[in-house]
Design a protein around this motif. Structure first.
Motif, short mmCIF file in Angstrom:
data_model
loop_
_atom_site.label_atom_id
_atom_site.label_comp_id
_atom_site.label_asym_id
_atom_site.label_seq_id
_atom_site.Cartn_x
_atom_site.Cartn_y
_atom_site.Cartn_z
N ALA A 76 0.83 -1.21 0.00
CA ALA A 76 0.00 0.00 0.00
C ALA A 76 0.87 1.26 0.00
O ALA A 76 0.56 2.24 -0.69
CB ALA A 76 -0.93 -0.01 1.21
N ALA A 77 1.98 1.25 0.76
CA ALA A 77 2.85 2.42 0.83
C ALA A 77 3.50 2.68 -0.53
O ALA A 77 3.60 3.83 -0.97
CB ALA A 77 3.92 2.22 1.90
N LYS A 78 3.91 1.62 -1.20
CA LYS A 78 4.53 1.78 -2.53
C LYS A 78 3.54 2.44 -3.49
O LYS A 78 3.90 3.34 -4.26
CB LYS A 78 4.99 0.42 -3.06
N ALA A 79 2.28 2.03 -3.39
CA ALA A 79 1.25 2.60 -4.27
C ALA A 79 0.92 4.04 -3.84
O ALA A 79 0.85 4.94 -4.68
CB ALA A 79 0.01 1.72 -4.23
N ALA A 80 0.74 4.24 -2.54
CA ALA A 80 0.30 5.56 -2.05
C ALA A 80 1.32 6.65 -2.34
O ALA A 80 0.95 7.77 -2.69
CB ALA A 80 0.03 5.49 -0.54
N PHE A 81 2.60 6.33 -2.16
CA PHE A 81 3.64 7.37 -2.27
C PHE A 81 4.42 7.25 -3.58
O PHE A 81 5.41 7.93 -3.77
CB PHE A 81 4.54 7.32 -1.03
N LYS A 82 3.97 6.32 -4.44
CA LYS A 82 4.62 6.10 -5.75
C LYS A 82 6.13 5.92 -5.57
O LYS A 82 6.94 6.54 -6.27
CB LYS A 82 4.31 7.25 -6.71
N SER A 83 6.49 5.09 -4.58
CA SER A 83 7.92 4.88 -4.32
C SER A 83 8.48 3.85 -5.30
O SER A 83 7.73 3.07 -5.89
CB SER A 83 8.15 4.44 -2.88
N ASP A 84 9.80 3.87 -5.45
CA ASP A 84 10.45 2.90 -6.35
C ASP A 84 10.70 1.58 -5.64
O ASP A 84 10.79 0.53 -6.27
CB ASP A 84 11.79 3.49 -6.83
N GLY A 85 10.81 1.64 -4.31
CA GLY A 85 11.04 0.43 -3.53
C GLY A 85 10.53 0.65 -2.11
O GLY A 85 10.05 1.74 -1.78
N VAL A 86 10.63 -0.39 -1.30
CA VAL A 86 10.22 -0.27 0.11
C VAL A 86 11.25 -1.03 0.95
O VAL A 86 11.51 -2.21 0.68
CB VAL A 86 8.82 -0.88 0.37
N LEU A 87 11.79 -0.35 1.94
CA LEU A 87 12.75 -0.98 2.85
C LEU A 87 12.04 -1.39 4.13
O LEU A 87 11.31 -0.59 4.72
CB LEU A 87 13.86 0.04 3.17
N ILE A 88 12.27 -2.63 4.56
CA ILE A 88 11.73 -3.11 5.85
C ILE A 88 12.92 -3.18 6.82
O ILE A 88 13.92 -3.84 6.51
CB ILE A 88 11.09 -4.50 5.71
N VAL A 128 1.77 17.07 7.68
CA VAL A 128 2.33 16.12 6.69
C VAL A 128 2.00 14.69 7.12
O VAL A 128 1.58 13.86 6.31
CB VAL A 128 3.87 16.33 6.55
N LEU A 129 2.15 14.42 8.42
CA LEU A 129 1.82 13.07 8.94
C LEU A 129 0.35 12.76 8.70
O LEU A 129 0.00 11.65 8.31
CB LEU A 129 2.15 12.97 10.43
N THR A 130 -0.52 13.74 8.94
CA THR A 130 -1.96 13.54 8.74
C THR A 130 -2.24 13.22 7.27
O THR A 130 -2.99 12.28 6.97
CB THR A 130 -2.73 14.80 9.17
N ALA A 131 -1.66 13.98 6.37
CA ALA A 131 -1.90 13.77 4.94
C ALA A 131 -1.34 12.41 4.49
O ALA A 131 -2.00 11.66 3.75
CB ALA A 131 -1.25 14.89 4.13
N ASN A 132 -0.15 12.06 4.96
CA ASN A 132 0.45 10.78 4.55
C ASN A 132 -0.34 9.60 5.14
O ASN A 132 -0.51 8.57 4.47
CB ASN A 132 1.92 10.71 4.96
N ALA A 133 -0.81 9.76 6.37
CA ALA A 133 -1.62 8.70 6.98
C ALA A 133 -2.88 8.48 6.15
O ALA A 133 -3.28 7.33 5.89
CB ALA A 133 -1.97 9.05 8.42
N GLU A 134 -3.50 9.56 5.72
CA GLU A 134 -4.74 9.42 4.95
C GLU A 134 -4.45 8.75 3.59
O GLU A 134 -5.22 7.88 3.15
CB GLU A 134 -5.40 10.80 4.77
N ALA A 135 -3.35 9.11 2.97
CA ALA A 135 -2.99 8.49 1.68
C ALA A 135 -2.75 6.99 1.87
O ALA A 135 -3.18 6.17 1.05
CB ALA A 135 -1.73 9.16 1.12
N LEU A 136 -2.10 6.64 2.95
CA LEU A 136 -1.82 5.22 3.21
C LEU A 136 -3.10 4.45 3.56
O LEU A 136 -3.32 3.33 3.08
CB LEU A 136 -0.77 5.12 4.33
N ARG A 137 -3.97 5.07 4.35
CA ARG A 137 -5.27 4.44 4.67
C ARG A 137 -6.06 4.17 3.39
O ARG A 137 -6.64 3.10 3.23
CB ARG A 137 -6.11 5.37 5.56
#
Ligand code: 5GP
Length: 143
Positions: A76-88, A128-137
Motif C-alpha cells: 500500500a505504501a509503494k502505491a500511495a507514495f509512488k515509491s520505487d522500492g520499500v525498505l523493511i 504532513v503526517l496527517t496527509a500521509n496517513a490518509e494516503a496510506l489508509r
C-alpha cells in the motif's frame, strides 16, 4: 539476565490509546501507524498488540500474524507514495539501533536517488503526517 519488557514503553502507550498516533491499520493482532520521525515520505511502523521487547523474545505465532500485515502496508505504501522500492527494517537491542522496546517493523518507502533521512532524526510536521496517513489508509482500503 536478559532485558525485560517495559509495559510503559511509548508503543505500549500508543496501543492503549494513552498517547496519540496517526493510525492507518488495525486488526485483531496488529496495529500500524506513521513514524513521527520518518526516514522518508510515508514511513510507517507495524506493531503487534502482544507484548514483546523485540524479535528475540517474540512468540513465533505473533511473527506469523504480523508479517502478512507488513507486506500489506509495504504494498500500500509503494502505491500511495509512488515509491520505487520499500525498505523493511527491524532493530533488536540498543547495539543494533533499537530505541523503542516493543517489537516493530519499519516500512520505509524508498525513492531512486533520494538518500534516507537519519534514524530518529527530525520530527515531521503534524500536517504532513496527517496527509500521509490518509494516503496510506486509502491505499490500504483499496486492497
Ligand atoms: P527503533 O526502536 O526501531 O530504533 O525505532 C523507533 C522508531 O519509533 C523511530 O523510527 C522513531 O522515529 C519512532 N518513534 C519514537 N517515538 C515515537 C512516537 O511517540 N510516536 C511514533 N509514531 N513514532 C515514534
Amino acid at each position: 539476565m536478559s532485558a525485560s519488557y517495559d509495559p510503559d514503553n511509548i508503543f505500549a502507550k500508543i496501543l492503549r490509546g494513552e498517547i496519540p498516533s496517526h493510525r492507518v491499520y488495525e486488526d485483531e493482532h496488529t496495529v500500524a501507524f506513521m513514524d513521527v520521525m520518518p526516514q522518508s515520505t510515508g514511513h510507517a511502523l507495524v506493531v503487534p498488540k502482544a507484548a514483546s521487547r523485540n524479535l528475540l523474545d517474540a512468540d513465533p505465532a505473533v511473527l506469523a500474524q504480523i508479517l502478512p500485515v507488513v507486506q500489506k502496508v509495504a504494498i500500500a505504501a509503494k502505491a500511495a507514495f509512488k515509491s520505487d522500492g520499500v525498505l523493511i527494517i527491524q532493530y533488536n537491542e540498543p547495539a543494533a539501533g533499537q530505541t523503542v522496546f516493543h517489537l516493530h517493523f519499519h516500512v520505509v518507502p524508498r525513492f531512486e536517488g533520494q538518500p534516507m533521512r537519519k534514524h530518529t532524526g527530525t520530527m515531521e510536521n503534524p500536517e504532513v503526517l496527517t496527509a500521509n496517513a490518509e494516503a496510506l489508509r486509502q491505499a490500504l482500503r483499496g486492497r
